[in-house]
Design an enzyme around this catalytic site. Structure first.
Site, PDB file in Angstrom:
ATOM      1  N   ASP A  41       0.777  -1.088   0.011  1.00 42.26           N
ATOM      2  CA  ASP A  41      -0.125   0.056  -0.001  1.00 42.26           C
ATOM      3  C   ASP A  41       1.015   1.241  -0.101  1.00 42.26           C
ATOM      4  OD1 ASP A  41      -2.031  -1.707   0.051  1.00 42.26           O
ATOM      5  OD2 ASP A  41      -2.762  -1.045   2.050  1.00 42.26           O
ATOM      6  N   ALA A  42       1.911   1.110   0.703  1.00 43.55           N
ATOM      7  CA  ALA A  42       3.056   2.491   0.834  1.00 43.55           C
ATOM      8  C   ALA A  42       3.548   2.845  -0.604  1.00 43.55           C
ATOM      9  CB  ALA A  42       3.737   1.920   1.930  1.00 43.55           C
ATOM     10  N   GLU A 121     -23.757 -18.548 -13.367  1.00 42.70           N
ATOM     11  CA  GLU A 121     -23.071 -17.702 -12.704  1.00 42.70           C
ATOM     12  C   GLU A 121     -23.933 -17.589 -11.394  1.00 42.70           C
ATOM     13  OE1 GLU A 121     -23.397 -14.177 -15.338  1.00 42.70           O
ATOM     14  OE2 GLU A 121     -22.806 -15.220 -16.952  1.00 42.70           O
ATOM     15  N   LYS A 123     -26.155 -15.273  -8.770  1.00 39.73           N
ATOM     16  CA  LYS A 123     -26.801 -14.127  -9.025  1.00 39.73           C
ATOM     17  C   LYS A 123     -26.426 -13.016  -7.815  1.00 39.73           C
ATOM     18  CE  LYS A 123     -31.407 -12.771 -10.317  1.00 39.73           C
ATOM     19  NZ  LYS A 123     -31.659 -11.281  -9.232  1.00 39.73           N
ATOM     20  N   ASP A 125     -26.933 -10.049  -5.383  1.00 33.57           N
ATOM     21  CA  ASP A 125     -28.060  -9.134  -5.219  1.00 33.57           C
ATOM     22  C   ASP A 125     -27.357  -7.724  -4.741  1.00 33.57           C
ATOM     23  OD1 ASP A 125     -30.584  -8.711  -4.599  1.00 33.57           O
ATOM     24  OD2 ASP A 125     -30.587  -9.823  -2.649  1.00 33.57           O
ATOM     25  N   TYR A 232     -21.414  -8.885 -16.070  1.00 30.39           N
ATOM     26  CA  TYR A 232     -21.667 -10.044 -16.623  1.00 30.39           C
ATOM     27  C   TYR A 232     -22.177 -10.143 -18.168  1.00 30.39           C
ATOM     28  CZ  TYR A 232     -26.100  -8.040 -15.027  1.00 30.39           C
ATOM     29  OH  TYR A 232     -26.998  -7.275 -14.743  1.00 30.39           O
ATOM     30  N   LYS A 296     -27.232 -19.072 -18.436  1.00 25.64           N
ATOM     31  CA  LYS A 296     -27.483 -18.438 -19.777  1.00 25.64           C
ATOM     32  C   LYS A 296     -27.221 -19.587 -20.849  1.00 25.64           C
ATOM     33  CE  LYS A 296     -26.349 -13.936 -17.554  1.00 25.64           C
ATOM     34  NZ  LYS A 296     -25.149 -13.253 -17.177  1.00 25.64           N
ATOM     35  N   LYS A 320     -33.565 -19.392  -8.145  1.00 27.66           N
ATOM     36  CA  LYS A 320     -33.493 -18.546  -6.879  1.00 27.66           C
ATOM     37  C   LYS A 320     -33.125 -19.455  -5.666  1.00 27.66           C
ATOM     38  CE  LYS A 320     -34.442 -14.481  -6.435  1.00 27.66           C
ATOM     39  NZ  LYS A 320     -35.457 -13.724  -6.767  1.00 27.66           N
ATOM     40  N   CYS A 414     -37.329  -8.604  37.082  1.00 27.63           N
ATOM     41  CA  CYS A 414     -37.219  -9.787  36.161  1.00 27.63           C
ATOM     42  C   CYS A 414     -38.237 -10.568  36.198  1.00 27.63           C
ATOM     43  CB  CYS A 414     -35.818 -10.526  37.120  1.00 27.63           C
ATOM     44  SG  CYS A 414     -35.643 -12.216  36.378  1.00 27.63           S
ATOM     45  N   CYS A 417     -38.176 -13.730  38.259  1.00 24.04           N
ATOM     46  CA  CYS A 417     -37.926 -13.961  39.775  1.00 24.04           C
ATOM     47  C   CYS A 417     -38.554 -12.674  40.387  1.00 24.04           C
ATOM     48  CB  CYS A 417     -36.578 -14.290  40.318  1.00 24.04           C
ATOM     49  SG  CYS A 417     -35.548 -12.784  40.284  1.00 24.04           S
ATOM     50  N   CYS A 432     -30.701  -9.257  35.754  1.00 26.25           N
ATOM     51  CA  CYS A 432     -31.324  -9.517  36.986  1.00 26.25           C
ATOM     52  C   CYS A 432     -30.033  -9.875  37.878  1.00 26.25           C
ATOM     53  CB  CYS A 432     -32.372 -10.630  36.793  1.00 26.25           C
ATOM     54  SG  CYS A 432     -32.720 -11.331  38.580  1.00 26.25           S
ATOM     55  N   CYS A 437     -32.474 -16.294  41.761  1.00 24.53           N
ATOM     56  CA  CYS A 437     -33.572 -16.227  40.410  1.00 24.53           C
ATOM     57  C   CYS A 437     -33.465 -17.775  39.525  1.00 24.53           C
ATOM     58  CB  CYS A 437     -32.668 -15.151  39.364  1.00 24.53           C
ATOM     59  SG  CYS A 437     -33.564 -15.189  37.712  1.00 24.53           S
TER      60      CYS A 437
HETATM   61  S1  IVH Z   1     -27.931 -11.297 -16.698  1.00 23.12           S
HETATM   62  C1  IVH Z   1     -31.186 -11.030 -19.620  1.00 23.12           C
HETATM   63  N1  IVH Z   1     -26.295 -12.052 -14.689  1.00 23.12           N
HETATM   64  O1  IVH Z   1     -30.558  -9.958 -11.794  1.00 23.12           O
HETATM   65  C2  IVH Z   1     -30.034 -10.998 -18.465  1.00 23.12           C
HETATM   66  N2  IVH Z   1     -28.301 -10.525 -14.121  1.00 23.12           N
HETATM   67  O2  IVH Z   1     -33.431 -10.336 -12.548  1.00 23.12           O
HETATM   68  C3  IVH Z   1     -30.420 -10.274 -17.682  1.00 23.12           C
HETATM   69  N3  IVH Z   1     -28.125 -10.109 -11.631  1.00 23.12           N
HETATM   70  O3  IVH Z   1     -31.230  -6.877 -13.507  1.00 23.12           O
HETATM   71  C4  IVH Z   1     -29.018  -9.908 -16.633  1.00 23.12           C
HETATM   72  N4  IVH Z   1     -26.410 -11.285 -11.314  1.00 23.12           N
HETATM   73  O4  IVH Z   1     -29.568  -6.926 -11.798  1.00 23.12           O
HETATM   74  C5  IVH Z   1     -27.379 -11.513 -15.027  1.00 23.12           C
HETATM   75  N5  IVH Z   1     -24.922 -12.845 -13.122  1.00 23.12           N
HETATM   76  C6  IVH Z   1     -25.977 -12.186 -13.488  1.00 23.12           C
HETATM   77  C7  IVH Z   1     -26.554 -11.444 -12.427  1.00 23.12           C
HETATM   78  C8  IVH Z   1     -27.666 -10.803 -12.775  1.00 23.12           C
HETATM   79  C9  IVH Z   1     -27.343 -10.622 -10.748  1.00 23.12           C
HETATM   80  C10 IVH Z   1     -29.431  -9.311 -11.610  1.00 23.12           C
HETATM   81  C11 IVH Z   1     -29.480  -8.167 -12.324  1.00 23.12           C
HETATM   82  C12 IVH Z   1     -30.717  -8.128 -13.300  1.00 23.12           C
HETATM   83  C13 IVH Z   1     -31.395  -8.925 -12.478  1.00 23.12           C
HETATM   84  C14 IVH Z   1     -32.493  -9.669 -13.274  1.00 23.12           C
END
Ligand code: IVH
Length: 678
Positions: A41-42, A121, A123, A125, A232, A296, A320, A414, A417, A432, A437
């Site tokens: 880092d330095a 992949e 997903k 959040d 992605y 995909k 999901k 409490c 007790c 307490c 107790c």
């Molecule tokens: S692909 C048609 N890849 O999920 C392809 N989306 O419900 C659409 N997301 O709006 C996106 N990880 O925000 C893709 N590896 C991933 C993802 C991803 C998260 C989210 C993205 C999208 C939502 C779709």
């Protein structure tokens, strides 16, 4: 002449600046994209410092792509609008393998005779963004918005170090990449801790925190949030692009974009299920919050053929994970008393299913936490169940308030007790401190009998539980009344005459434990064995300790305010004083040994007391004998000097007669003690 010299210098500076930028960009990439830095880092800071200095001296050489210019722009009033050239689609969801197979079947039926391979992949959040590059420079960064038009958050996205501001020369002239901006779990925790310290409302989850951070009007705030991104997809591009999604990701990686290392190429739908199951199990260990996987179709040609239905592509689907958060109503706040006396508030919830499990209760930590999160009884709340841990109440949904909600107050008594509840200075838990107790007595009893405390051998966890369960012991002083319940003790499961007698003897012996051990045995918070010794030698008796003010306590070396307060509170509790009094009456020595026993008048003499005494209790008599150096035994043996005979004495008297032990009546005992005391 001079002019030429200056421009040569300028030329040299420009070269140096370019070199520095190149080096910094490279090290940025190593650090933020590959997560594998090559320099300290330095060293990195030194490069940045030099670049900053040169740019300050030669401001005409500053360019927007310079690594010093990530947080350049001033706050904006509102974000501009960006039209997406190619809409950002959303994803259809499936929740089971059967649903995934159905998705696969529908897709296969549309492209008969063509086999499909896939990219799996995780997903993320977070929130979707689109980054546009032209001539190797980041020009626009936008939110997804409604998929067609998003918000211009370029200045904020520029602050994310894993987003390249400039690209290698072989990058396409114009193109757009898509990805997910997110906060790691660690980054989220850190951010919330900071906000808690500053008294700001907490974010419910990393996604909200990321979304809130990216939509700041002042990029300097965004810059302070530990945001990151995984790319992605390629949205669109001028010129040739690879024929498959997998190769596209490889290509984007080669341009310097951060691509998820969790991506996997698979050829069969059953492998997708394996990938899903694997990450479902490992979910806790992923450094970011993931709500499922995305599958995909790999071939871009097949993607085109499969097309889109509504807003969702047919060539991709989200599988999901069970949700870890849900919202429900907080019906009430209950209190459970922990084994060490902490009063733990917990949420009583309208039952709700979170990740396939119905939750009716959840942890609320402590009063301060409830206040800080502003959780009120009657609120709609977000609950979370992550991994094995007990469900938690994350926070209220303030927008759903009706005004009928009630603010929680910790009870002053409490619930187990009825004892007084205290909250020591600087501590978060209300407690307490009543030693009797019922919620705490088991823990205290096992501590009380332990070796460094009263050293009562033979009372293990099982017997302790049985004593409490049978009602023979309600507080620790009741141990000293057990000799009056010998038969009930014998009748306890797994006891018997011999073990009962052993236990009673051990209890008897413990009456003579040093004062420091007795103080330690009481289980006063923050009073360990060492502190107990200090207290014993300083105060010399339990009475003096009990009467000591906080100032007096503080005058004892090494005793600080926390311990002093705890001791003071302990002796303020009536129930604790009653227990100590009961111990005194039973004959437990509550004084320090003032002199060596052998110098005392009754040294070397053993007394056994039997039957009922009139003028004083048996415990008082025993305490008096001990104070004068005498020993007290529980049964008559060859070593017994005197048997003190009270009313209704039984078998001990017979044994004494048989052994020829000297007998003392109550009056004679009193006389003997008074004489000895002179
Ligand atoms: S692909 C048609 N890849 O999920 C392809 N989306 O419900 C659409 N997301 O709006 C996106 N990880 O925000 C893709 N590896 C991933 C993802 C991803 C998260 C989210 C993205 C999208 C939502 C779709």
């Amino acid at each position: 002449m001079i002019g030429k010299g200056v421009s040569a210098v300028e030329e040299g500076v420009k070269k140096r600046i370019e070199k520095l930028r190149e080096q910094i960009n490279y090290h940025n990439y190593r650090y933020y994209v590959l997560d594998s830095p090559e320099i300290s880092d330095a060293e990195y800071d030194a490069l940045m410092a030099e670049l900053r200095r040169l740019e300050e001296e030669h401001p005409q050489l500053i360019t927007p792509e310079s690594p010093t210019q990530r947080v350049g722009a001033a706050p904006v009033e509102a974000f501009g609008v960006v039209e997406h050239l190619v809409p950002l689609l959303s994803l259809a969801n499936v929740f089971s393998y059967d649903e995934l197979l159905a998705w696969h079947r529908r897709a296969s039926n549309l492209i008969p005779g063509r086999s499909m391979d896939f990219v799996c992949e995780l997903k993320l959040d977070g929130l979707a963004v689109a980054l546009t590059y032209s001539d190797g420079r980041l020009t626009t960064g936008a939110t997804r918005g409604d998929g067609y038009r998003g918000e211009d958050i370029t200045q904020n996205l520029r602050t994310i170090r894993s987003i390249p501001l400039s690209l290698p020369k072989d990058a396409p002239e114009e193109f757009e990449v898509r990805g997910e901006v997110y906060l790691s779990k660690a980054g989220f925790e850190k951010l919330n801790e900071e906000r808690a310290r500053e008294g700001q409302p907490l974010f419910a989850n990393p996604r909200n925190a990321a979304a809130g951070s990216v939509r700041q009007l002042d990029p300097r705030i965004t810059a302070k949030r530990p945001l990151d991104i995984y790319i992605y997809a390629l949205g669109w591009a001028e010129g040739n692009v690879p024929p498959s999604h997998w190769e596209t990701l490889e290509y984007l990686k080669s341009l310097g974009f951060k691509i998820s290392p969790y991506n996997a190429y698979v050829t069969d739908i059953s492998e997708v299920e394996n990938y899903y199951q694997h990450w479902l199990e490992e979910r806790e260990n992923i450094e970011f919050e993931s709500d499922g996987i995305v599958i995909k179709v790999n071939s871009l040609d097949l993607q085109r053929q499969l097309g889109v239905v509504g807003h969702d592509p047919r060539w991709a689907v989200a599988y999901k994970f069970p949700a870890i958060q849900a919202t429900t109503r907080l019906l009430d706040i209950g209190i459970s008393v922990g084994r060490t006396g902490s009063l733990n508030p917990f949420a009583i919830l309208e039952p709700v299913s979170v990740g396939g499990v119905t939750i009716k209760q959840a942890a609320l930590h402590n009063e301060e936490d409830i206040r800080r999160k502003d959780i009120r009884i009657g609120d709609t709340v977000i609950v979370q169940r992550a991994g094995e841990v007990i469900p938690q109440v994350v926070g209220p949904v303030v927008s759903k308030r009706s005004g009928e909600e009630r603010i929680f107050v910790m009870p002053s008594r409490c619930p187990a007790c009825g004892g007084e509840v205290v909250k020591p200075e600087g501590e978060v838990m209300a407690r307490c401190i009543n030693t009797s107790c019922p919620a705490q007595i088991y823990e205290l009893l096992t501590h009380f009998v332990s070796r460094p405390a009263m050293d009562i051998d033979g009372i293990g966890e099982k017997l302790a539980a049985a004593l409490l369960h049978s009602g023979l012991v309600k507080d620790v002083a009741d141990l000293y009344c057990l000799c009056e319940h010998e038969q009930e003790l014998i009748d306890l499961e797994r006891m018997g005459k011999k073990s009962a007698q052993n236990v009673l003897n051990a209890i008897e012996r413990s009456k003579d434990r040093p004062l420091s051990s007795v103080i330690f045995a009481l289980g006063i918070r923050h009073v360990g064995a060492e502190t107990a010794e200090l207290l014993a030698s300083h105060f010399g008796s339990m009475d003096r300790l009990a009467r000591a003010s906080e100032e007096e306590l503080l005058s004892v070396p090494t005793i600080g305010p926390k311990i002093a307060e705890s001791i003071h509170l302990f002796f303020r509790e009536e129930a604790n004083l009653r227990v100590i009094d009961k111990m005194r009456r039973a004959g437990v020595r509550l004084q320090a040994e003032v002199a060596k026993a052998k110098e005392l008048p009754l040294a070397g003499q053993e007394f056994v007391v039997t039957g009922r005494l009139e003028a004083f209790t048996r415990g008082e008599a025993e305490a008096w004998i001990k104070e004068l150096g005498g020993a007290v035994g529980s049964s008559v043996t060859g070593k017994t000097t005197f048997l003190v005979v009270g009313a209704d004495s039984g078998s001990k008297l017979e044994k004494a007669r048989a052994l020829g032990t000297r007998l003392l009546g109550e009056e004679e005992l009193r006389h003997l003690l008074e004489e000895a005391n002179k």
